[in-house]
Design a protein around this motif. Structure first.
Motif, short mmCIF file in Angstrom:
data_model
loop_
_atom_site.label_atom_id
_atom_site.label_comp_id
_atom_site.label_asym_id
_atom_site.label_seq_id
_atom_site.Cartn_x
_atom_site.Cartn_y
_atom_site.Cartn_z
N GLN A 289 33.62 41.72 33.97
CA GLN A 289 35.05 41.65 34.34
C GLN A 289 35.60 40.25 34.13
OE1 GLN A 289 36.21 44.03 37.99
NE2 GLN A 289 33.96 44.03 38.24
N VAL A 292 35.94 39.56 30.28
CA VAL A 292 37.11 40.25 29.71
C VAL A 292 38.39 39.56 30.13
CG1 VAL A 292 38.42 42.39 29.75
CG2 VAL A 292 35.94 42.46 29.51
N ALA A 293 38.47 39.19 31.41
CA ALA A 293 39.69 38.54 31.90
C ALA A 293 39.90 37.19 31.23
CB ALA A 293 39.60 38.36 33.41
N HIS A 296 40.88 37.74 27.38
CA HIS A 296 42.23 38.28 27.13
C HIS A 296 43.09 38.03 28.36
CE1 HIS A 296 40.55 40.36 23.62
NE2 HIS A 296 39.53 40.69 24.41
N PRO A 297 43.39 36.77 28.61
CA PRO A 297 44.16 36.45 29.83
C PRO A 297 45.59 36.96 29.79
CG PRO A 297 43.87 34.50 28.48
CD PRO A 297 43.05 35.57 27.84
N GLU A 298 46.17 37.11 28.57
CA GLU A 298 47.59 37.46 28.51
C GLU A 298 47.82 38.91 28.91
OE1 GLU A 298 45.48 38.47 24.85
OE2 GLU A 298 45.70 36.60 26.01
N GLY A 299 46.84 39.80 28.70
CA GLY A 299 47.06 41.19 29.04
C GLY A 299 46.23 41.64 30.24
N GLN A 300 45.76 40.71 31.04
CA GLN A 300 44.86 41.04 32.15
C GLN A 300 45.61 41.15 33.47
OE1 GLN A 300 41.65 41.71 31.77
NE2 GLN A 300 41.50 42.24 33.94
N ASP A 301 45.29 42.21 34.21
CA ASP A 301 45.83 42.35 35.57
C ASP A 301 44.86 41.64 36.51
OD1 ASP A 301 46.81 43.00 38.01
OD2 ASP A 301 46.95 45.17 37.63
N TRP A 302 45.22 40.40 36.86
CA TRP A 302 44.31 39.58 37.63
C TRP A 302 44.05 40.13 39.03
CZ3 TRP A 302 41.34 35.99 35.59
CH2 TRP A 302 41.70 35.46 34.35
N GLU A 304 43.83 43.34 39.80
CA GLU A 304 42.84 44.39 39.63
C GLU A 304 41.46 43.79 39.37
OE1 GLU A 304 41.94 48.21 36.68
OE2 GLU A 304 43.80 47.05 36.51
N THR A 305 41.42 42.72 38.59
CA THR A 305 40.14 42.04 38.33
C THR A 305 39.55 41.47 39.62
OG1 THR A 305 40.84 41.48 36.09
CG2 THR A 305 39.01 40.21 37.04
#
Length: 484
Positions: A289, A292-293, A296-302, A304-305
């Motif tokens: 997790q 991935v975060a 791809h920080p621009e499309g990540q739901d932090w 949720e992570t």
């Protein structure tokens, strides 16, 4: 020496301090001897002690034998001269004494009349000088027993054993016999003992050395077997002697200990392996997790992570707590941390209060409405109930039913759910560490399979028992603890 002021001179003080007292020298020498003795082998010490005891026994036996032999021979001579003197008195009283008296056993006889004149003697006996003068004869008659007499003044080169008896008409009979035959017998026996006793002692010491060596041979085999066992050895046991003796019992006990240690080692290695396997999954999830975060920080739901990482972290935390609980149980060796009175009815009520309507409680106290009291650790017992309730809540659709009652000498605590239950063949297996059935292997539905293992070991530490049974429908966990 002292100075003019009266103070001791330094040289005198040093001389006094450097002088050891005789007691110190003896104590130092005795301590060195004790230390040297202790450094000797057990076989040597046992043989030395046995030889010393045998030597004392042989010397005492030899002394007793010589003493008994001498007394027996002396008694024989005394009886012989008494009988010969008694026969001579009978002949003298009857007036039938022969002119030439004979004695087949070598006894010397003298018959003396009232005037002190020798009237009859055996061949080779002095006819002029009595063996005992008048005073000695009177004293011998008063004592009534034999006495020793040196025969050299009478031309007899031997010590004599003399007995005096009185006859009629003032006559006196003197009977004597050389003591040399007794001395020869005693001397011969003494020489045999002087030569034979050391030889016998050496023989017995050698036999003791061999026998003790044979007795200690199984112990040496145990030592060699212990040397061959290493930390990497598996299923190694010490040799057990055939004789049903103390060494056999020792070897059996040591093998039982090795079996327990081996079982504990296998259990520990399995625990480490299973713990590593369980830790790998949440750590891999957290790592994935986060990678991935970060990738791809621009499309990540932090958020949720963070929630996913928190969930895996909580799982790691629960696993660490369970492992710590098991480690503490193992460290205590199957005994509770504390042995305090615990009122189970209050403990159950306080523990299930956090679950609200998800748990139903039924408590029946002891006869007379007394509390259900056991002895143990309240925190450990509370953890038992929490583990059972949590396990039941993961598989039930209706409220979990918790019951507590006193039954005979036991407190019975049950936790029932209406879930799918567990097949009878698996009801014992689920109490093993890291054991999860197929329906409970998902990450979302359960822990690492340590909850029921902690329950059983905690209950066993409190002297109780736990098992699972069919609740029709569902499953019921039954815990029995001895009442205080």
């Amino acid at each position: 020496m002292t100075s003019p002021t009266g103070a001791p001179l330094p040289a005198a003080k040093a001389s006094s301090a450097g002088t050891a007292s005789p007691a110190d020298v003896i104590a130092h020498g005795g301590g060195r001897a004790v230390g040297l003795w202790r450094r000797k082998s057990l076989r040597f010490r046992l043989t030395a002690v046995a030889s010393a005891v045998l030597a004392v026994a042989l010397v005492v036996s030899a002394y007793v034998m010589i003493t008994v032999l001498g007394n027996a021979l002396l008694s024989t001579i005394d009886e012989s001269i008494y009988q010969r003197a008694r026969e001579t008195v009978s002949l003298a009283d009857a007036g039938r004494l022969p002119d030439e008296m004979t004695s087949p056993d070598g006894t010397l006889l003298q018959v003396i009349d009232g005037t002190g004149r020798i009237t009859h003697t055996t061949t080779g006996t002095d006819r002029l000088v009595p063996l005992l003068d008048a005073g000695d004869r009177a004293a011998a008659l008063r004592r009534g027993e034999a006495r020793f007499l040196d025969g050299k003044p009478y031309g007899i080169p031997h010590m004599l054993r003399v007995r005096v008896l009185s006859a009629d008409r003032g006559q006196t009979v003197i009977a004597a016999r050389p003591f040399s035959e007794v001395q020869t017998s005693i001397s011969t026996a003494g020489h045999l003992l002087i030569i034979g006793t050391p030889l016998l002692l050496i023989l017995l010491a050698g036999a003791s050395w061999v026998i003790i060596g044979g007795t200690l041979r199984p112990i040496a085999a145990l030592r060699r077997g212990a040397d061959e066992i290493t930390d990497t050895a598996r299923s190694r046991r010490l040799p057990v002697p055939e004789a049903r003796d103390e060494v056999h019992s020792l070897a059996t006990t040591l093998n039982a200990m090795l079996a327990r240690l081996e079982k504990a080692g296998v259990r520990q290695r399995a625990l480490v392996s299973d713990a590593a396997h369980e830790l790998r999954s949440p750590l891999a999830s957290i790592r994935l997790q986060l990678e991935v975060a970060l990738g791809h920080p621009e499309g990540q739901d932090w958020r949720e992570t963070a929630e996913g990482v928190l969930e895996d972290t909580m799982r790691l935390s629960r696993l660490a707590e369970d492992l710590l609980s098991l480690a503490r149980l193992d460290e205590r060796g199957g005994t509770p941390a504390r042995g305090e009175p615990v009122e189970l009815d209050e403990l159950v009520a306080q523990t299930v209060e956090r679950y609200g309507d998800a748990v139903t409680v039924r408590i029946a106290g002891e006869p007379g409405n007394g509390p259900v009291r056991v002895t143990g650790d309240a925190l450990d017992l509370s953890r038992v109930l929490v583990n059972l309730v949590d396990n039941a809540l993961r598989h039930t659709s209706a409220p979990v039913v918790v019951e507590l009652r006193a039954e005979g000498a036991d407190a019975v605590l049950t936790v029932a759910d209406d879930g799918p239950g567990i097949p009878e063949a698996d009801r014992e297996r689920v109490f093993d560490r890291f054991t999860r059935l197929d329906s409970a292997r998902s990450r979302d539905e359960g822990g690492a399979g340590l909850g029921l293992a902690i329950v059983r070991e905690t209950v066993h530490a409190h002297g109780g028992a736990v098992h699972l049974e069919d609740a029709s429908p569902g499953l019921r966990a039954v815990v029995r603890l001895p009442l205080s």
